[in-house]
Design an enzyme around this catalytic site. Structure first.
Site, PDB file in Angstrom:
ATOM      1  N   LEU A   1       0.846  -1.196   0.000  1.00 19.77           N
ATOM      2  CA  LEU A   1       0.000   0.000   0.000  1.00 19.77           C
ATOM      3  C   LEU A   1       0.882   1.247   0.000  1.00 19.77           C
ATOM      4  CD1 LEU A   1      -2.802  -0.990   2.539  1.00 19.77           C
ATOM      5  CD2 LEU A   1      -2.501  -1.615   0.129  1.00 19.77           C
TER       6      LEU A   1
ATOM      7  N   ALA B   1      -0.450   4.453  -1.558  1.00 18.72           N
ATOM      8  CA  ALA B   1      -1.228   5.515  -2.199  1.00 18.72           C
ATOM      9  C   ALA B   1      -1.419   6.734  -1.310  1.00 18.72           C
ATOM     10  CB  ALA B   1      -2.593   4.973  -2.617  1.00 18.72           C
ATOM     11  N   GLY B   2      -1.079   6.572  -0.048  1.00 16.84           N
ATOM     12  CA  GLY B   2      -1.324   7.640   0.925  1.00 16.84           C
ATOM     13  C   GLY B   2      -0.629   8.930   0.540  1.00 16.84           C
TER      14      GLY B   2
ATOM     15  N   ARG C   1       2.281  15.321   5.856  1.00 16.48           N
ATOM     16  CA  ARG C   1       3.220  15.838   6.856  1.00 16.48           C
ATOM     17  C   ARG C   1       4.680  15.846   6.397  1.00 16.48           C
ATOM     18  NH1 ARG C   1       3.113  13.147  12.190  1.00 16.48           N
ATOM     19  NH2 ARG C   1       1.814  11.450  11.434  1.00 16.48           N
TER      20      ARG C   1
ATOM     21  N   THR D   1      -7.542   1.828   3.610  1.00 15.38           N
ATOM     22  CA  THR D   1      -6.630   0.703   3.367  1.00 15.38           C
ATOM     23  C   THR D   1      -7.344  -0.497   2.733  1.00 15.38           C
ATOM     24  OG1 THR D   1      -6.962   0.107   5.685  1.00 15.38           O
ATOM     25  CG2 THR D   1      -4.942   1.287   5.165  1.00 15.38           C
TER      26      THR D   1
ATOM     27  N   GLU E   1     -10.102   0.872  15.233  1.00 14.84           N
ATOM     28  CA  GLU E   1      -9.250   2.031  14.991  1.00 14.84           C
ATOM     29  C   GLU E   1      -9.340   3.001  16.161  1.00 14.84           C
ATOM     30  OE1 GLU E   1      -7.023   2.431  12.324  1.00 14.84           O
ATOM     31  OE2 GLU E   1      -7.570   0.316  12.365  1.00 14.84           O
TER      32      GLU E   1
ATOM     33  N   ASN F   1       5.952   9.206   8.439  1.00 16.43           N
ATOM     34  CA  ASN F   1       4.892  10.167   8.120  1.00 16.43           C
ATOM     35  C   ASN F   1       5.417  11.586   8.030  1.00 16.43           C
ATOM     36  OD1 ASN F   1       2.559   8.324   8.188  1.00 16.43           O
ATOM     37  ND2 ASN F   1       3.196   8.077  10.316  1.00 16.43           N
TER      38      ASN F   1
ATOM     39  N   TYR G   1      40.339  18.179 -23.755  1.00  8.79           N
ATOM     40  CA  TYR G   1      39.093  18.642 -24.368  1.00  8.79           C
ATOM     41  C   TYR G   1      39.392  19.872 -25.211  1.00  8.79           C
ATOM     42  CZ  TYR G   1      34.125  20.033 -24.449  1.00  8.79           C
ATOM     43  OH  TYR G   1      32.852  20.366 -24.815  1.00  8.79           O
TER      44      TYR G   1
ATOM     45  N   SER H   1      57.060  19.540 -13.538  1.00 10.96           N
ATOM     46  CA  SER H   1      55.948  20.316 -12.968  1.00 10.96           C
ATOM     47  C   SER H   1      55.392  21.318 -13.979  1.00 10.96           C
ATOM     48  CB  SER H   1      56.426  21.067 -11.735  1.00 10.96           C
ATOM     49  OG  SER H   1      56.800  20.137 -10.755  1.00 10.96           O
TER      50      SER H   1
HETATM   51  C1  UD1 Z   1      -3.470   1.892   9.677  1.00  7.80           C
HETATM   52  C2  UD1 Z   1      -4.362   0.817  10.280  1.00  7.80           C
HETATM   53  C3  UD1 Z   1      -4.144   0.773  11.793  1.00  7.80           C
HETATM   54  C4  UD1 Z   1      -2.681   0.542  12.106  1.00  7.80           C
HETATM   55  C5  UD1 Z   1      -1.825   1.590  11.411  1.00  7.80           C
HETATM   56  C6  UD1 Z   1      -0.370   1.255  11.560  1.00  7.80           C
HETATM   57  C7  UD1 Z   1      -6.367   0.682   8.921  1.00  7.80           C
HETATM   58  C8  UD1 Z   1      -7.798   1.096   8.785  1.00  7.80           C
HETATM   59  N1  UD1 Z   1      -5.741   1.130   9.977  1.00  7.80           N
HETATM   60  O1  UD1 Z   1      -3.914   3.136  10.179  1.00  7.80           O
HETATM   61  O2  UD1 Z   1      -4.908  -0.254  12.350  1.00  7.80           O
HETATM   62  O3  UD1 Z   1      -2.480   0.603  13.491  1.00  7.80           O
HETATM   63  O4  UD1 Z   1      -2.108   1.634  10.006  1.00  7.80           O
HETATM   64  O5  UD1 Z   1       0.400   2.289  11.030  1.00  7.80           O
HETATM   65  O6  UD1 Z   1      -5.872  -0.055   8.079  1.00  7.80           O
HETATM   66  N2  UD1 Z   1      -3.043   3.791   2.160  1.00  7.80           N
HETATM   67  C9  UD1 Z   1      -3.397   3.641   0.833  1.00  7.80           C
HETATM   68  N3  UD1 Z   1      -4.640   4.030   0.437  1.00  7.80           N
HETATM   69  C10 UD1 Z   1      -5.549   4.559   1.289  1.00  7.80           C
HETATM   70  C11 UD1 Z   1      -5.186   4.700   2.649  1.00  7.80           C
HETATM   71  C12 UD1 Z   1      -3.929   4.303   3.047  1.00  7.80           C
HETATM   72  O7  UD1 Z   1      -2.606   3.175   0.016  1.00  7.80           O
HETATM   73  O8  UD1 Z   1      -6.655   4.881   0.840  1.00  7.80           O
HETATM   74  C13 UD1 Z   1      -1.708   3.360   2.591  1.00  7.80           C
HETATM   75  C14 UD1 Z   1      -0.869   4.485   3.115  1.00  7.80           C
HETATM   76  O9  UD1 Z   1      -0.076   5.041   2.070  1.00  7.80           O
HETATM   77  C15 UD1 Z   1       0.005   3.800   4.137  1.00  7.80           C
HETATM   78  C16 UD1 Z   1      -0.875   2.682   4.651  1.00  7.80           C
HETATM   79  O10 UD1 Z   1      -1.856   2.467   3.668  1.00  7.80           O
HETATM   80  O11 UD1 Z   1       1.162   3.239   3.582  1.00  7.80           O
HETATM   81  C17 UD1 Z   1      -1.512   2.997   5.977  1.00  7.80           C
HETATM   82  O12 UD1 Z   1      -2.299   4.145   5.842  1.00  7.80           O
HETATM   83  P1  UD1 Z   1      -2.472   5.170   7.026  1.00  7.80           P
HETATM   84  O13 UD1 Z   1      -3.373   6.243   6.595  1.00  7.80           O
HETATM   85  O14 UD1 Z   1      -1.145   5.560   7.529  1.00  7.80           O
HETATM   86  O15 UD1 Z   1      -3.205   4.237   8.077  1.00  7.80           O
HETATM   87  P2  UD1 Z   1      -3.543   4.571   9.563  1.00  7.80           P
HETATM   88  O16 UD1 Z   1      -4.765   5.373   9.598  1.00  7.80           O
HETATM   89  O17 UD1 Z   1      -2.337   5.078  10.237  1.00  7.80           O
HETATM   90 CA    CA Z   2       0.203   5.570   9.386  1.00  7.94          CA
END
Ligand code: UD1
Ligand code: CA
Length: 452
Positions: free
Chosen positions: A6, A8-9, A13, A77, A149, A222, A382, A400
Site C-alpha cells: 500500500l 497511495a497515501g 506531513r 486501506t 481504529e 509520516n 578537451y 611540474s
Molecule cells: C493503519 C491501520 C491501523 C494501524 C496503522 C499502523 C487501517 C484502517 N488502519 O492506520 O490499524 O495501526 O495503520 O500504522 O488499516 N493507504 C493507501 N490508500 C488509502 C489509505 C492508506 O494506500 O486509501 C496506505 C498508506 O499510504 C500507508 C498505509 O496504507 O502506507 C496505511 O495508511 P495510514 O493512513 O497511515 O493508516 P492509519 O490510519 O495510520
Molecule cells: Ca500511518
C-alpha cells in the site's frame, strides 16, 4: 504468495511535492526498501497500490516483476487492497505491506507467514507504551476478535496496548469476499482493511499473530522527523553489522552507508565517511576521515587519506590516495600508485608504481608503469568539442606545470621539462622542453614611485 504494497497515501506531513514513498532512506526510496524485502520472499505476484503523486511512483520504480495499480480516490486501506484483487492468485495467500514502513526484515515476515499456513489469517502486532493513533487488537479469551481504529475506539478499547502494525497475511479467496463486504460507516468514512478481521472471525477463520524481532521494523514514515529517526536506526544497524564482521569504526554513529559496503578483514574507517552504491574494500585498508566513496573497488592494504572522493574507480593494492584527492569514473589504478592532494583523475589508467602527488588533472589518459607526474600537470583532453587521449609510457617523468595537449604521447623513459606545453609527441628516452629561454638583464633598475 501474493504481495500487495500500500503506497497511495498522501504523506501530507512530509511537506514535500515528492510522493512520500519516494523519499530516500539510505539513498533508496522508502518503497524500494519494501519491494526489495518482498522480493526476498519470492512472491508470485507483487502489486504496488499507488495514488498520491500520480505516475511518478510507477515511472521511477518500474520493474518487470511489479504491477502498479492506481487507487483514485483514496478511500482507505481496505479500498486500496480492493484495487489489486483482480491480480491476486486465489490459491495463494496475500501478504499486505505498507510502502512507508521500510525496515521490516524478511525474517519477521517469514515468522508471520508461518503462522498463516492453510486458510488462517495472521497479523503482525506490537505492544506499545503509547498506542495513540493505532488500531487496537481486541482479544476475547486471548483470541483476536477484531481490530478497532483509535478514532472508533471506546474508553475500554483505548486502554489496549497491543496494536496493529498494518502488516497481515490472509487467504486470498476469502480476502476478496471480505473486502467486498466492507462498509465505510466509521469515524473516518473509510473502507478499513482492519474490518476484515471481524468478518473472518464470523466465518470461523482463526486469527493468529506474530511479533517483529525489533519494534523499529514496523515504524512508518509520516514526517521528515520520522524519516530522520529511521535513517539513524538503519545506519546504526548497518554500522553494528560491520563491527560484528570485524571492521574498525572510529565512531559507529558517524558513518553512512547508502548501498552495499563489503569489507575484507582488518579494514579501518575513520569518522564522517559516506559509502554509496556498491563498494568493495580489501584487506587491511584504512580510510581517513570524511571520504565519500561510491561504486568503487579498493584492493588490499590501500591507504585512503582524509577528504578523498572516489567515484566508480578501481584502486590497486598498496596504493596511497589523498588527502583531498578526487578519483572520477573510469579511474583504474594499479598497485602501489600514489595520488596526492588536489589531484583529479578521470577515465584514466595508471600502471603500478606511478605517482601524481600534487595538484594535477589527469583525464582520458593511459599512464604506464613507474611514471612520475609533477605538480601542476594538466592533460588538456578537451578541445571544446571532442575529448582526446593522452598516453604516457613507462618510466616517463613529467616535469611540474606541464600541459599535455591531447592527443599526444610521451614515449618510454622520456623526460618533459618543467613548464612545457606539449603539443607533439615526445620521443622516448629524451628530454623534451618547450620554454622561453631564460635571460637576465644585469643592473636592471626597478621603477620607483613618482612624487606628486
Ligand atoms: C493503519 C491501520 C491501523 C494501524 C496503522 C499502523 C487501517 C484502517 N488502519 O492506520 O490499524 O495501526 O495503520 O500504522 O488499516 N493507504 C493507501 N490508500 C488509502 C489509505 C492508506 O494506500 O486509501 C496506505 C498508506 O499510504 C500507508 C498505509 O496504507 O502506507 C496505511 O495508511 P495510514 O493512513 O497511515 O493508516 P492509519 O490510519 O495510520
Ligand atoms: Ca500511518
Amino acid at each position: 504468495m501474493n504481495v500487495v504494497i500500500l503506497a497511495a497515501g498522501m504523506g501530507k506531513r512530509m511537506q514535500s511535492d515528492l510522493p512520500k514513498v519516494l523519499h530516500a532512506l539510505a539513498g533508496k526510496p522508502l518503497l524500494s526498501h519494501v519491494i526489495d524485502t518482498a522480493r526476498q520472499l519470492s512472491p508470485t505476484c507483487c502489486c504496488v497500490v499507488y495514488g498520491h503523486g500520480g505516475e511518478l511512483v510507477p515511472t521511477r520504480l518500474a520493474a518487470d516483476d511489479l504491477h502498479f495499480v492506481l487507487q483514485e480516490p483514496q478511500l482507505g486501506t481496505g479500498h486500496a487492497v480492493m484495487q489489486a484483487t483482480s491480480l491476486l492468485h486465489d490459491d495463494q495467500p496475500t501478504l499486505v505491506l505498507y510502502g512507508d514502513v521500510p525496515l521490516t526484515s524478511d525474517a519477521t515476515l517469514r515468522s508471520l507467514i508461518d503462522k498463516a499456513s492453510n486458510n488462517k489469517l495472521a497479523i503482525l502486532t506490537i505492544t506499545m507504551e503509547d498506542p495513540t493513533g493505532y488500531g487496537r487488537i481486541v482479544r476475547e479469551e486471548h483470541k483476536i476478535v477484531r481490530i478497532v481504529e483509535h478514532k472508533d475506539a471506546n474508553e475500554a478499547e483505548l486502554q489496549i496496548h497491543e496494536v496493529n502494525t498494518g502488516i497481515l497475511i490472509a487467504p486470498t479467496r476469502q480476502l476478496k469476499d471480505w473486502l467486498s463486504r466492507l462498509s465505510n460507516h466509521n469515524a473516518q468514512g473509510e473502507y478499513y482493511l482492519t474490518d476484515i478481521i471481524a468478518l473472518a472471525v464470523d466465518d470461523g477463520v482463526s486469527i493468529d499473530s506474530a511479533q517483529p524481532a525489533h519494534a523499529w521494523e514496523t515504524l512508518g514514515v509520516n514526517s521528515k522527523v520520522q524519516l530522520a529517526e529511521l535513517e539513524r536506526i538503519h545506519q546504526h544497524n548497518l554500522a553494528q553489522q560491520l563491527l560484528e564482521e570485524g571492521v574498525t569504526l572510529a565512531d559507529p554513529a558517524r558513518i553512512d552507508i547508502r548501498g552495499e559496503l563489503h569489507c575484507a578483514r582488518d579494514v579501518s574507517i575513520d569518522v564522517g565517511c559516506v559509502f554509496e552504491g556498491n563498494v568493495m574494500i580489501g584487506q587491511g585498508v584504512t580510510i581517513g576521515a570524511y571520504c565519500v566513496i561510491k561504486n568503487s573497488r579498493i584492493a588490499d592494504n590501500v591507504n585512503i587519506k582524509p577528504f578523498t572522493h572516489i567515484d566508480e574507480a578501481t584502486i590497486g593494492s598498496d596504493s596511497q590516495i589523498g588527502p583531498y584527492a578526487r578519483l572520477r569514473p573510469g579511474t583504474v589504478l594499479g598497485s602501489e600508485v600514489h595520488v596526492g592532494n588536489f589531484v583529479e583523475i578521470k577515465n584514466s589508467e595508471f600502471g603500478a608504481h606511478s605517482k601524481a602527488n600534487h595538484l594535477a588533472y589527469v583525464g582520458d589518459t593511459t599512464v604506464g608503469l613507474r611514471v612520475n607526474i609533477g605538480a601542476g600537470t594538466i592533460t588538456c583532453n578537451y578541445d571544446g568539442a571532442n575529448k582526446h587521449r593522452t598516453v604516457i609510457e613507462d618510466d616517463a617523468f613529467i616535469g611540474s606545470d606541464t600541459q599535455l595537449v591531447a592527443p599526444v604521447t610521451v614515449g618510454k623513459g622520456a623526460t618533459i621539462g618543467a613548464g612545457t606545453t606539449l603539443t607533439k609527441d615526445a620521443p622516448p628516452d629524451s628530454l623534451t622542453v618547450s620554454r622561453a629561454r631564460q635571460t637576465s638583464i644585469a643592473g636592471w633598475q626597478r621603477p620607483v614611485k613618482q612624487k606628486k
